[in-house]
Design a protein around this motif. Structure first.
Motif, short mmCIF file in Angstrom:
data_model
loop_
_atom_site.label_atom_id
_atom_site.label_comp_id
_atom_site.label_asym_id
_atom_site.label_seq_id
_atom_site.Cartn_x
_atom_site.Cartn_y
_atom_site.Cartn_z
N CYS A 241 14.48 0.24 30.64
CA CYS A 241 15.43 -0.05 29.58
C CYS A 241 14.67 -0.43 28.32
N VAL A 242 15.10 0.08 27.18
CA VAL A 242 14.49 -0.25 25.89
C VAL A 242 15.36 -1.29 25.21
N ILE A 243 14.75 -2.44 24.88
CA ILE A 243 15.50 -3.56 24.31
C ILE A 243 14.77 -4.07 23.07
N PRO A 244 15.48 -4.80 22.19
CA PRO A 244 14.79 -5.47 21.08
C PRO A 244 13.81 -6.50 21.61
N SER A 245 12.70 -6.65 20.93
CA SER A 245 11.62 -7.49 21.42
C SER A 245 12.04 -8.92 21.70
N SER A 246 12.90 -9.50 20.84
CA SER A 246 13.27 -10.90 21.01
C SER A 246 14.04 -11.15 22.31
N ALA A 247 14.60 -10.10 22.91
CA ALA A 247 15.38 -10.26 24.14
C ALA A 247 14.49 -10.30 25.38
N ARG A 248 13.18 -10.27 25.20
CA ARG A 248 12.26 -10.32 26.34
C ARG A 248 12.48 -11.57 27.19
N GLN A 249 12.89 -12.64 26.54
CA GLN A 249 13.02 -13.91 27.25
C GLN A 249 14.21 -13.94 28.21
N MET A 250 15.04 -12.89 28.22
CA MET A 250 16.23 -12.90 29.06
C MET A 250 15.88 -12.92 30.55
N ARG A 251 14.84 -12.17 30.94
CA ARG A 251 14.47 -12.12 32.36
C ARG A 251 12.96 -12.16 32.46
N SER A 252 12.48 -12.89 33.46
CA SER A 252 11.04 -12.98 33.69
C SER A 252 10.61 -12.15 34.90
N ASP A 253 11.57 -11.50 35.55
CA ASP A 253 11.23 -10.74 36.76
C ASP A 253 11.07 -9.25 36.48
N VAL A 254 10.88 -8.89 35.22
CA VAL A 254 10.52 -7.53 34.85
C VAL A 254 9.32 -7.58 33.92
N HIS A 255 8.65 -6.45 33.73
CA HIS A 255 7.46 -6.37 32.88
C HIS A 255 7.84 -5.74 31.55
N TYR A 256 7.28 -6.24 30.45
CA TYR A 256 7.62 -5.75 29.12
C TYR A 256 6.40 -5.16 28.43
N ARG A 257 6.59 -4.02 27.77
CA ARG A 257 5.54 -3.41 26.95
C ARG A 257 6.15 -2.95 25.63
N LEU A 258 5.48 -3.27 24.53
CA LEU A 258 5.92 -2.78 23.23
C LEU A 258 5.87 -1.27 23.18
N LEU A 259 6.80 -0.68 22.44
CA LEU A 259 6.75 0.76 22.19
C LEU A 259 5.93 1.03 20.94
N GLU A 260 5.11 2.05 20.99
CA GLU A 260 4.32 2.44 19.83
C GLU A 260 5.19 3.18 18.82
N GLY A 261 4.75 3.14 17.56
CA GLY A 261 5.42 3.93 16.52
C GLY A 261 6.25 3.10 15.57
N LYS A 262 6.14 3.43 14.27
CA LYS A 262 6.90 2.69 13.26
C LYS A 262 8.40 2.92 13.37
N ASP A 263 8.80 4.01 14.01
CA ASP A 263 10.23 4.26 14.15
C ASP A 263 10.79 3.62 15.42
N ALA A 264 9.95 3.03 16.24
CA ALA A 264 10.40 2.39 17.47
C ALA A 264 10.85 0.96 17.16
#
Length: 313
Positions: A241-264
């Motif tokens: 799932c692609v989410i806004p970065s600030s929503a990373r704190q919603m769950r700690s049981d998944v792994h998060y990686r930033l998407l590359e690209g200025k349009d991402a």
């Protein structure tokens, strides 16, 4: 369809029994049943399965129940707010917001508003971006925080920042073995979960547009209603799932990686009616500028491409 019918239906849906619902409403059962029947006839679909004990809602009935609760809740808010204003008890500022802004600056802004304007009754109404523009024009909200750009001539949309997108990935899967930014193309062939399912267009379309612009065709797209559901499915290894970065704190049981690209990215946009000279709208802008000057953690440059809201001075 009227509010009485909505209240009758909600009572039956809660009690799962016509007799108990009628007792709670202080009416006889036959007129209650007749009003529900008229409601179903108007909608053209059955809402209740009457043969089961207790009675059950159809799929359409479950959806109608959720929507009816929101409508009745909003009516109660409107009544209470109108009474308060009419009695000169306080002023009201209604703020529409998309859920993901709760993980950025919205809570801090509301706290500051309460400190600077204790007489203000702040109403917070969750609504997706596409709903905020008609809500502004109809006077149901005074400001909105959304993620969809628009060209409506009667409303002003101010981009506060461009928030980086991150991919939520099930743990113990190949893409979760690295924390470096992920190329959008890496999502090709993956099962992608998007939200909200409706109304459209919305944030889901922003995500799909980013994938399409990088020719990253998912193997499957699953649409769900809320970000919480989407992340829960990721944790269950049902997809990415692609989410806004600030929503990373919603769950700690998944792994998060930033998407590359200025349009991402996904914009955070402040919307208000054009020509609205309310001192509270001005106060909102002033407090946002103060917050951005404080450089809070959710505004760090790693996760945001724009950090200075372009308010006129």
């Amino acid at each position: 369809m009227d509010l009485r019918q909505l209240r009758y239906f909600v009572a039956v849906a809660r009690e799962r029994n016509f007799t108990r619902a009628a007792q709670m409403l202080h009416i006889a059962q036959p007129p209650l049943s007749r009003q529900i029947q008229l409601l179903e006839e108007e909608l053209g679909v059955p809402l209740i399965i009457r043969k089961s004990r207790p009675v059950k809602l159809t799929e359409a009935g479950r959806l109608f129940y959720e929507q009816a609760l929101q409508v009745l809740g909003r009516v109660e808010q409107m009544q209470a707010a109108t009474r308060r204003v009419g009695l000169n008890q306080n002023s009201v500022l209604s703020i529409g917001f998309v859920a993901s802004t709760l993980y950025g600056g919205l809570p801090s802004l509301v706290r500051k508003l309460r400190q600077h304007a204790p007489e203000l009754d702040i109403q917070l109404l969750e609504m997706v971006s596409v709903q905020q523009i008609p809500a502004l024009k109809e006077g149901r909200i005074d400001v909105g925080f959304g993620r969809m750009r628009h060209s409506d001539p009667n409303t002003v949309g101010i981009v506060l920042r461009e928030e980086r997108l991150v991919v939520a990935i099930p743990k113990d899967t190949p893409l979760a073995q690295d924390s470096s930014p992920l190329p959008v193309a890496a999502l090709a062939g993956q099962k992608v979960i998007v939200y909200p399912k409706e109304p459209r267009p919305g944030y889901a379309d922003q995500v799909l547009d980013v994938l399409q612009s990088h020719d990253a065709r998912p193997a499957e797209v699953q649409e769900v209603r809320e970000i919480q559901t989407a992340l829960g499915l990721v944790a269950a290894e049902a997809g990415l799932c692609v989410i806004p970065s600030s929503a990373r704190q919603m769950r700690s049981d998944v792994h998060y990686r930033l998407l590359e690209g200025k349009d991402a990215t996904s914009p955070v946009i402040l919307n208000h009616r054009i020509g609205d000279n309310s001192r509270y709208v001005d106060l909102v802008k002033q407090l946002i500028q103060e917050m951005y000057a404080e450089a809070p953690p959710w505004l760090d440059l790693e996760h945001n491409l724009l950090s200075h809201p372009p308010f006129g001075r």
